[in-house]
Design a protein around this motif. Structure first.
Motif, PDB file in Angstrom:
ATOM      1  N   GLN A 165       6.241  11.719   0.730  1.00  0.00           N
ATOM      2  CA  GLN A 165       4.635  11.720   1.777  1.00  0.00           C
ATOM      3  C   GLN A 165       3.671  10.912   0.989  1.00  0.00           C
ATOM      4  O   GLN A 165       3.114  10.214   1.506  1.00  0.00           O
ATOM      5  CB  GLN A 165       4.431  13.080   0.710  1.00  0.00           C
ATOM      6  CG  GLN A 165       2.372  13.761   1.482  1.00  0.00           C
ATOM      7  CD  GLN A 165       2.000  14.379   0.903  1.00  0.00           C
ATOM      8  OE1 GLN A 165       2.348  14.055  -0.368  1.00  0.00           O
ATOM      9  NE2 GLN A 165       1.700  15.893   1.246  1.00  0.00           N
ATOM     10  N   GLY A 166       3.609  10.257  -0.447  1.00  0.00           N
ATOM     11  CA  GLY A 166       2.638   9.399  -0.309  1.00  0.00           C
ATOM     12  C   GLY A 166       3.130   7.862   0.738  1.00  0.00           C
ATOM     13  O   GLY A 166       1.828   7.251   0.666  1.00  0.00           O
ATOM     14  N   LEU A 172       0.077   4.785   6.056  1.00  0.00           N
ATOM     15  CA  LEU A 172      -0.449   4.897   7.415  1.00  0.00           C
ATOM     16  C   LEU A 172      -2.031   5.393   7.778  1.00  0.00           C
ATOM     17  O   LEU A 172      -2.516   4.396   8.518  1.00  0.00           O
ATOM     18  CB  LEU A 172       0.745   6.252   7.845  1.00  0.00           C
ATOM     19  CG  LEU A 172       1.649   5.792   7.831  1.00  0.00           C
ATOM     20  CD1 LEU A 172       2.538   6.740   8.919  1.00  0.00           C
ATOM     21  CD2 LEU A 172       2.448   4.703   8.971  1.00  0.00           C
ATOM     22  N   TYR A 173      -2.356   5.276   6.657  1.00  0.00           N
ATOM     23  CA  TYR A 173      -3.657   5.745   6.180  1.00  0.00           C
ATOM     24  C   TYR A 173      -4.222   4.183   6.268  1.00  0.00           C
ATOM     25  O   TYR A 173      -5.156   4.056   7.599  1.00  0.00           O
ATOM     26  CB  TYR A 173      -3.882   6.220   5.226  1.00  0.00           C
ATOM     27  CG  TYR A 173      -5.593   5.962   4.870  1.00  0.00           C
ATOM     28  CD1 TYR A 173      -6.509   7.165   6.037  1.00  0.00           C
ATOM     29  CD2 TYR A 173      -6.450   5.192   4.317  1.00  0.00           C
ATOM     30  CE1 TYR A 173      -7.865   6.670   5.628  1.00  0.00           C
ATOM     31  CE2 TYR A 173      -7.562   5.296   3.948  1.00  0.00           C
ATOM     32  CZ  TYR A 173      -8.608   5.499   4.731  1.00  0.00           C
ATOM     33  OH  TYR A 173     -10.183   5.962   4.597  1.00  0.00           O
ATOM     34  N   GLU A 174      -3.683   3.259   5.727  1.00  0.00           N
ATOM     35  CA  GLU A 174      -3.901   1.945   6.465  1.00  0.00           C
ATOM     36  C   GLU A 174      -4.134   2.042   7.201  1.00  0.00           C
ATOM     37  O   GLU A 174      -5.025   0.846   7.735  1.00  0.00           O
ATOM     38  CB  GLU A 174      -3.229   0.730   4.673  1.00  0.00           C
ATOM     39  CG  GLU A 174      -4.242   1.248   3.619  1.00  0.00           C
ATOM     40  CD  GLU A 174      -5.189   1.365   2.839  1.00  0.00           C
ATOM     41  OE1 GLU A 174      -6.041   0.495   3.640  1.00  0.00           O
ATOM     42  OE2 GLU A 174      -5.716   1.599   2.327  1.00  0.00           O
ATOM     43  N   VAL A 175      -2.583   1.720   8.066  1.00  0.00           N
ATOM     44  CA  VAL A 175      -2.885   1.117   9.432  1.00  0.00           C
ATOM     45  C   VAL A 175      -3.543   1.788  10.116  1.00  0.00           C
ATOM     46  O   VAL A 175      -4.079   1.009  10.966  1.00  0.00           O
ATOM     47  CB  VAL A 175      -1.125   1.051   9.535  1.00  0.00           C
ATOM     48  CG1 VAL A 175      -0.600   1.392  10.984  1.00  0.00           C
ATOM     49  CG2 VAL A 175      -0.300   0.685   9.116  1.00  0.00           C
ATOM     50  N   PHE A 176      -3.888   2.735  10.590  1.00  0.00           N
ATOM     51  CA  PHE A 176      -4.376   3.754  11.380  1.00  0.00           C
ATOM     52  C   PHE A 176      -6.111   3.595  10.973  1.00  0.00           C
ATOM     53  O   PHE A 176      -6.664   3.278  12.258  1.00  0.00           O
ATOM     54  CB  PHE A 176      -4.407   5.165  10.722  1.00  0.00           C
ATOM     55  CG  PHE A 176      -3.192   5.900  12.390  1.00  0.00           C
ATOM     56  CD1 PHE A 176      -2.776   5.437  13.273  1.00  0.00           C
ATOM     57  CD2 PHE A 176      -2.305   6.678  11.108  1.00  0.00           C
ATOM     58  CE1 PHE A 176      -1.422   5.436  13.772  1.00  0.00           C
ATOM     59  CE2 PHE A 176      -0.980   6.338  11.358  1.00  0.00           C
ATOM     60  CZ  PHE A 176      -0.928   6.604  12.911  1.00  0.00           C
ATOM     61  N   CYS A 222       1.336  -1.085   0.001  1.00  0.00           N
ATOM     62  CA  CYS A 222       0.232  -0.243  -0.309  1.00  0.00           C
ATOM     63  C   CYS A 222       0.966   0.928   0.337  1.00  0.00           C
ATOM     64  O   CYS A 222       0.736   2.546  -0.703  1.00  0.00           O
ATOM     65  CB  CYS A 222      -1.265  -0.339   1.426  1.00  0.00           C
ATOM     66  SG  CYS A 222      -2.341  -1.302   1.634  1.00  0.00           S
ATOM     67  N   GLY A 223       1.755   1.067   0.757  1.00  0.00           N
ATOM     68  CA  GLY A 223       2.698   2.492   0.864  1.00  0.00           C
ATOM     69  C   GLY A 223       3.643   2.851  -0.586  1.00  0.00           C
ATOM     70  O   GLY A 223       3.614   3.577  -0.962  1.00  0.00           O
TER      71      GLY A 223
END
Length: 341
Positions: A119-120, A126-130, A54-55
């Motif tokens: 940034q991406g 991290l969006y997926e993580v959080f 995802c990152g």
């Protein structure tokens, strides 16, 4: 939401796949929806490899798209810091071509590519993580009922770290693009900035970046997620489970563009402050804000709407395409838990 068939998955309900007919587990899945394609996923949802990929998708989506629109971004920044000379998009392109030639339109591409790739990586990864971790703290019912708040919290948390990674290259990019004769390349600009102002030159724009990027990213992710949900509910003539991958990618692009328009409006005032701040020495965000005034912070909004709308749509399209390529689990549109039904 809250499925027990996939570890750590508080968003995707895949329990219906347990009873999937064997006839759907082979070649017949080609062209079938992602919801069914979860059966052939290469990586477990929420696993370390899943999150790293995802990152990677985020790196490609942000790095490539921001680099592709460097000419428009350059003109937009110059309209913000020197509106008397760069009065509009078309005239801004004309002035830039006259002063710097065709190569001048690409100035700042290297720090743009490096900065927004980093940034991406943090933003999407991290969006997926959080999103997963915050959902785990809630019950199935609350995760569904409060899903908009979950998207907002996860995206804000991710962007906080993403901006720290972006700030140094953003500062170099803006200095190269807006201060005539300062430096033509990243190799020349970065050491010069360090010798003049030290490490502070690269991070003095972090706070304005947070002001610009955190509301932008919150709108980008929450608006996108809810727009996708609304499109499948009210616009697409068939359920998501009957849409092909190509059709779902088309929905992704449309939802991304709609989200991008809202993002541009929300984040534009802070973007104007960042552009002026990184051009000047010794200024603070509050000094710039007072000097620009209410009217000044909205200069270049139309250019930013075009830029960010297209940018956001392409980013979501590339990001989802990476997920398709690596056969990452694609959650269907959120459905109310059985307890709520």
């Amino acid at each position: 939401w809250g499925s027990q068939t996939v570890r750590h998955d508080c968003v995707t309900n895949t329990s219906h796949l347990k009873n999937m007919p064997d006839s759907l587990s082979t070649g017949q899945l080609k062209g079938r929806p992602w919801a069914a394609a979860l059966e052939e996923s290469s990586y477990e949802y929420g696993s370390t490899k899943y999150l790293l990929l995802c990152g990677l998708g985020g790196m490609l989506s942000c790095g490539l798209t921001h680099t592709a629109i460097v000419p428009l971004d350059l003109v937009k920044c110059r309209m913000q810091v020197d509106p008397s000379k760069y009065k509009g998009i078309l005239s801004g392109f004309g002035v830039t071509l006259r002063d710097d030639g065709l190569r001048g339109l690409a100035r700042g591409w290297a720090p743009t590519f490096l900065g927004y790739s980093m940034q991406g990586l943090f933003k999407f990864g991290l969006y997926e993580v959080f999103k997963i971790r915050y959902a785990e703290l809630l019950s199935q019912e609350k995760a569904y009922e409060w899903r908009t708040g979950l998207y907002l919290a996860a995206s804000a948390s991710a962007e906080f770290f993403a901006d720290v990674a972006l700030a140094p290259m953003e500062a170099v990019k803006v200095r190269m693009q807006t201060q005539q004769g300062y430096a033509r390349t990243l190799r020349a600009a970065a050491p010069k900035m360090y010798s003049e102002e030290g490490l502070w030159a690269f991070y003095k724009g972090v706070a304005p970046l947070w002001m610009r990027q955190i509301p932008y990213t919150m709108m980008k992710f929450a608006c996108f997620e809810r727009t996708v949900e609304a499109l499948y509910k009210y616009v697409v003539p068939k359920p998501q489970s009957h849409c092909t991958k190509s059709e779902q990618l088309a929905v992704t692009f449309v939802a991304g563009y709609i989200a991008g328009v809202f993002c541009a409006v929300v984040s534009h005032p802070a973007d104007s402050v960042v552009s002026v701040l990184n051009k000047e020495k010794g200024s603070t965000a509050f000094d710039v804000l007072r000097r620009l005034g209410f009217k000044g912070v909205w200069k270049g909004l139309f250019a930013r709407i075009i830029m960010i709308g297209t940018l956001t749509a392409l980013q979501w399209f590339i990001y989802d395409s990476v997920k398709v390529y690596f056969k990452l689990p694609r959650p269907p549109v959120p459905q109310a838990p059985k307890s709520r039904k």
